[in-house]
Design an enzyme around this catalytic site. Structure first.
Site, PDB file in Angstrom:
ATOM      1  N   GLU A   1       0.938  -1.246   0.062  1.00 55.78           N
ATOM      2  CA  GLU A   1       0.113   0.098  -0.192  1.00 55.78           C
ATOM      3  C   GLU A   1       0.861   1.181   0.064  1.00 55.78           C
ATOM      4  O   GLU A   1       1.681   1.270   0.852  1.00 55.78           O
ATOM      5  CB  GLU A   1      -1.123  -0.023   1.247  1.00 55.78           C
ATOM      6  CG  GLU A   1      -2.337   0.230   1.089  1.00 55.78           C
ATOM      7  CD  GLU A   1      -2.843  -0.798  -0.045  1.00 55.78           C
ATOM      8  OE1 GLU A   1      -3.148  -0.413  -1.082  1.00 55.78           O
ATOM      9  OE2 GLU A   1      -3.289  -1.743   0.307  1.00 55.78           O
TER      10      GLU A   1
ATOM     11  N   ASP B   1      -4.585  -0.140  -9.836  1.00 46.33           N
ATOM     12  CA  ASP B   1      -6.117  -0.472  -9.869  1.00 46.33           C
ATOM     13  C   ASP B   1      -6.542  -1.143 -11.311  1.00 46.33           C
ATOM     14  O   ASP B   1      -7.034  -1.952 -11.454  1.00 46.33           O
ATOM     15  CB  ASP B   1      -6.904   0.815  -9.676  1.00 46.33           C
ATOM     16  CG  ASP B   1      -6.801   0.980  -8.146  1.00 46.33           C
ATOM     17  OD1 ASP B   1      -6.209   0.280  -7.492  1.00 46.33           O
ATOM     18  OD2 ASP B   1      -7.473   1.897  -7.764  1.00 46.33           O
TER      19      ASP B   1
END
Length: 376
Positions: free
Chosen positions: A27, A165
């Protein structure tokens, strides 16, 4: 729920889909040229479409009333707003890239939870792009479609998103995690089939509103860029894990030091997770999840009470590891659990949320799924 014939009065030419995604680990390393490890979810954004030759687009949703219309020639950033900006952005970027796509009728349906940080916006862009290209029988490499989707979201929608993404939505494969090296722009499919080892990957939506997220994201990114400039490197990926203490000693601001420590250690956790997954030692990946969450909570400071309670409760209920996933300040956690313990772990989180007065959470099983494709 409206059907395509009910909305447009004609039969569709085809149906295309793109999945949501969850990032296993890595992340906030994407804008630091780092490493990420997402999987595609079984939850899909589905676009049913028919071609038009008048340069007009009509887009509708199965859950919203009304049809939004726009012409291809008149599209400019900002000319279409709200959710329809995403299919409009897909049409705009294809026009800018020189693809002859004409017009289309598009009906959008989805079972990706909205606002949960599972990349519904990237899925909508990717699903629309593959539909518009598919209507004209135009073949484009999936990674290039991902880059088009990113450009559309950056330049048309106005969201400064990275590429993870979209790459997950386009390039993931069933039973694998996508090892995406952003600096090298390379991908590798890493076997990841928890069910084969009697495990499950539980996604829990904590239903927390994304509090001041946009300004906080920008602040984190600015801190990373300032640190890279002070250290004389193009991005924090260039800071070697074994030299981290030396790098931190060169930074005068404690907040910046903690941001750097998260990014550099998170990149190492991705490398360690990939090594364990390649060796088939999935249970040992659990502690890396937990270490990632601690780093995001203490060093990157992007968690909220609902996320922390969910992680702590899942671990106490027997999860092998758990972490926040996504941008932070709300969204979801993922927990690696024994397959037989999924209900027990979620029940414990439900009970803890009731005791804290939080909104009841929801859950879904994250089965590593394939990327975008034509359905019919």
């Amino acid at each position: 729920m409206s059907t395509f014939v009910e909305v447009f009065g004609t039969e569709p030419d085809g149906v295309w889909q793109a999945p949501g995604r969850v990032n296993l680990i890595g992340e906030h390393t994407d804008y630091n040229d780092g490493l990420v490890l997402p999987i595609a979810l079984p939850n899909r954004m589905v676009v049913t479409a028919s071609a038009r030759d008048d340069g007009t687009f009509a887009v509708a949703s199965t859950v919203l009333d009304g049809v939004v219309e726009f012409s291809l020639d008149s599209l400019q950033p900002g000319s279409v707003e709200d959710w329809a900006a995403y299919p409009a952005g897909a049409a705009w970027i294809l026009r800018e890239a020189g693809y002859e796509i004409g017009g289309a009728n598009l009906l959008v349906d989805s079972d990706i939870p909205f606002g949960a940080g599972l990349s519904s916006s990237a899925a909508l862009l990717c699903a629309t792009l593959v539909a518009l290209l598919g209507l004209r029988d135009i073949e484009v490499d999936p990674a290039e479609v991902a880059r088009l989707a990113q450009r559309a979201e950056n330049q048309y929608v106005g969201a400064p998103v990275g590429l993870m993404d979209q790459m997950a939505s386009m390039c993931c494969t069933e039973g694998h995690a996508l090892y995406f090296d952003i600096r090298a722009m390379t991908t590798d499919q890493i076997p990841f089939d928890p069910a084969a080892d009697g495990l499950g990957l539980l996604v829990i939506d904590v239903k927390a509103p994304h509090r001041h997220a946009d300004g906080e994201y920008a602040a984190r990114r600015q801190s990373c860029e300032e640190a890279a400039a002070q250290l004389g490197v193009p991005a924090l990926r260039a800071v070697e894990f074994d030299r981290l203490d030396d790098a931190l000693a060169r930074l005068s601001d404690d907040v910046v030091r903690r941001r750097v420590r998260h990014v550099v250690t998170e990149i190492r956790r991705v490398e360690d997770a990939v090594e364990l997954m390649r060796a088939g030692r999935l249970r040992e990946v659990g502690p890396l999840f937990t270490g990632s969450h601690v780093s995001m909570r203490d060093d990157f400071e992007i968690t909220v009470p609902e996320l922390d309670v969910a992680v702590d409760t899942a671990l106490a209920a027997g999860a092998l590891g758990a972490r926040m996933t996504g941008g932070g300040f709300g969204g979801c956690i993922i927990a690696l659990v024994e397959e037989t313990a999924e209900d027990q772990v979620f029940a414990a989180v439900e009970k803890a949320f009731a005791e804290h007065g939080f909104t009841p959470p929801t859950s879904l099983a994250a089965t590593p799924s394939p990327g975008a494709s034509r359905l019919s």
